[in-house]
Design a protein around this motif. Structure first.
Motif, PDB file in Angstrom:
ATOM      1  N   VAL A  61      46.699   6.181  32.059  1.00 23.29           N
ATOM      2  CA  VAL A  61      46.840   7.071  30.905  1.00 23.29           C
ATOM      3  C   VAL A  61      47.260   8.457  31.369  1.00 23.29           C
ATOM      4  N   CYS A  62      46.628   8.915  32.465  1.00 22.24           N
ATOM      5  CA  CYS A  62      46.886  10.279  32.944  1.00 22.24           C
ATOM      6  C   CYS A  62      48.333  10.474  33.384  1.00 22.24           C
TER       7      CYS A  62
ATOM      8  N   VAL B  66      54.802  10.024  25.409  1.00 24.92           N
ATOM      9  CA  VAL B  66      53.893  10.164  24.255  1.00 24.92           C
ATOM     10  C   VAL B  66      54.681  10.651  23.043  1.00 24.92           C
TER      11      VAL B  66
ATOM     12  N   ASP C 150      42.607   4.624  24.882  1.00 23.72           N
ATOM     13  CA  ASP C 150      42.660   5.869  25.646  1.00 23.72           C
ATOM     14  C   ASP C 150      43.912   6.685  25.352  1.00 23.72           C
ATOM     15  N   MET C 151      44.967   6.031  24.849  1.00 24.62           N
ATOM     16  CA  MET C 151      46.221   6.752  24.616  1.00 24.62           C
ATOM     17  C   MET C 151      46.182   7.597  23.360  1.00 24.62           C
TER      18      MET C 151
ATOM     19  N   VAL D 158      45.799  11.466  24.072  1.00 24.00           N
ATOM     20  CA  VAL D 158      46.592  12.096  25.131  1.00 24.00           C
ATOM     21  C   VAL D 158      47.624  13.019  24.502  1.00 24.00           C
TER      22      VAL D 158
ATOM     23  N   SER E  72      49.416  14.464  19.538  1.00 22.92           N
ATOM     24  CA  SER E  72      48.979  13.182  20.095  1.00 22.92           C
ATOM     25  C   SER E  72      49.138  12.106  19.019  1.00 22.92           C
TER      26      SER E  72
ATOM     27  N   ARG F 123      53.367  12.024  35.028  1.00 22.50           N
ATOM     28  CA  ARG F 123      52.901  13.271  34.424  1.00 22.50           C
ATOM     29  C   ARG F 123      52.237  14.197  35.454  1.00 22.50           C
TER      30      ARG F 123
ATOM     31  N   CYS G 287      46.152  18.960  36.061  1.00 24.11           N
ATOM     32  CA  CYS G 287      45.996  17.508  36.196  1.00 24.11           C
ATOM     33  C   CYS G 287      46.919  16.939  37.283  1.00 24.11           C
TER      34      CYS G 287
ATOM     35  N   ALA H  76      45.572  15.222  30.334  1.00 20.36           N
ATOM     36  CA  ALA H  76      45.313  13.790  30.221  1.00 20.36           C
ATOM     37  C   ALA H  76      44.127  13.341  31.070  1.00 20.36           C
TER      38      ALA H  76
ATOM     39  N   VAL I  23      41.114  13.038  29.065  1.00 24.89           N
ATOM     40  CA  VAL I  23      41.163  12.136  27.921  1.00 24.89           C
ATOM     41  C   VAL I  23      40.658  10.751  28.274  1.00 24.89           C
ATOM     42  N   SER I  24      41.214  10.213  29.338  1.00 21.07           N
ATOM     43  CA  SER I  24      40.995   8.798  29.649  1.00 21.07           C
ATOM     44  C   SER I  24      39.650   8.549  30.310  1.00 21.07           C
TER      45      SER I  24
END
Length: 388
Positions: free
Chosen positions: A88-89, A96, A114-115, A118, A124, A294, A339, A367, A370-371
């Motif tokens: 996801v990260c 996205v 999880d997406m 993000v 998002s 990313r 990140c 991200a 988030v995940s």
């Protein structure tokens, strides 16, 4: 060395079943964990360096390390950090944006949970859903195809993840999915990213603990070429505490002995060849192209795209995806997000000034927060640096 190494006291040395006695599965035995930790301490002392840096390449490894407090069992000179192991990260913001644009255009978007949160450039998928778009969460590519069977709307599966999820996506695509089913692929392929991260001068990795789940598909033999190219030892490790400790011991022994090789510390799941039918499906449907991960880098041959033979299910071929309207109003905090440095092993989550302040799991900036596989979210869940 290609043969799995038996590790006394570790999971590869004592594997038993779930009911106790000779049939008990014991991958969390405290005494064995202590023995492996002491062995790791001896090996680090033998290496006699100010710091030994090992990078693991899976969010599930970081979850176990944090949850079971493994860092507190290991010597301070062992720097154990997470690399680009959260699918996801590493999903890039423009990817996205594509999913958000399709959702805003009235298509049904289905993706892994999880997406949802993000951040893209400005929105998002959760934002799009709040504004009325049809965005649904699924647990598998097969479930995404089932949703398409139940509606007349176009259904786009925003497909993310590494080899372990790309292979099931390929299986669904090969299995004659509904005509209103499309795939927006953001799948990634891990080995090229490991090569790029190993070559970064400020990352300074002495060894990799590779992800046992991905290796279940691709096999440990895949890493032999990577070891030669990076001159860095690799051990494939599982996800229980003893799996991880046993993998670290094997890797530290190779670092001490200056033996640049591949070892398999997860033989109950991983073979040299891996799951060959799954690989055949994966490479029949997907091919690689260069692209952005990313915050990390532009990585050659690490993005998985649909082959021309499967263009009839490719959302990028079917739809005119207009992301221009999403490009102008992103959060200014994104510019301060680190990140990328965290996933490249250059920084820790607590090095970020926004960690736990402007950036939290409830209101993530990057991200990694988030995940459930993101380092920042894991560290936040376990109280900052999880070494106690």
């Amino acid at each position: 060395m290609s043969d799995p190494e038996r590790i006394p006291g570790g999971p590869t040395g004592d594997v038993r079943g779930p009911s106790g006695g000779d049939n008990a599965l014991e991958f969390r035995d405290p005494e064995k964990a202590d023995a492996l930790a002491r062995r790791a301490e001896e090996l680090v002392a033998d290496i006699d360096a100010d710091e030994v840096s090992i990078m693991h390449v899976c969010g599930s490894h970081e979850q176990s390390i944090a949850k079971f407090g493994l860092r507190s069992m290991l010597p301070d000179e062992l720097d154990l950090r997470m690399g680009p192991g959260c699918p996801v990260c590493v999903t890039d913001m423009p990817e996205v944006d594509e999913a958000v644009a399709l959702a805003n255009a009235g298509l049904t978007i289905v993706t892994y949970g999880d997406m949802l949160h993000v951040p893209g450039t400005s929105l998002s998928l959760s934002d799009a859903r709040d504004a009325g778009a049809d965005v649904q969460v699924v647990y598998s590519a097969a479930e995404a195809a089932e949703i398409a069977e139940e509606t007349d709307n176009h259904v786009v599966f925003f497909a993310t993840g590494f080899e372990t999820t790309a292979a099931p996506t390929a299986a669904v695509i090969r299995d004659d999915p509904p005509e209103n089913f499309w795939v927006l692929s953001a799948h990634k392929y891990v080995p090229p990213a490991m090569e790029v991260v190993a070559a970064m001068p400020d990352t300074d990795v002495d060894g990799f603990l590779a992800a046992g789940n991905a290796a279940t598909i691709t096999g440990w033999g895949l890493f032999e070429e990577l070891v030669e190219e990076t001159d860095t030892p690799i051990t494939v490790g599982g996800f229980e505490p003893l799996d991880i400790l046993a993998g670290l011991v094997a890797l530290l022994r190779d670092i001490r002995d200056r033996e640049v090789t591949v070892r398999n510390a997860y033989p109950r799941c991983v073979t040299e060849q891996g799951n060959e039918p799954a690989q055949e499906q994966l490479w029949e449907v997907f091919t690689t192209e260069s692209g952005e991960w990313r915050g990390i880098a532009h990585i050659p041959d690490a993005n998985l795209i649909l082959r021309d033979e499967y263009a009839h299910v490719d959302a990028r071929e079917k739809f005119d995806i207009d992301t221009a309207s999403l490009a102008a109003s992103g959060s200014s905090l994104i510019d301060d997000c680190i990140c990328g440095d965290i996933m490249a092993g250059r920084e820790d989550p607590t090095d970020c000034e926004m960690f736990g302040e402007e950036c939290t799991p409830e209101d993530p900036v990057g991200a990694c927060m988030v995940s459930s596989e993101g380092t920042c979210k894991i560290w936040h869940e376990y109280g900052g640096r999880p070494d106690l």
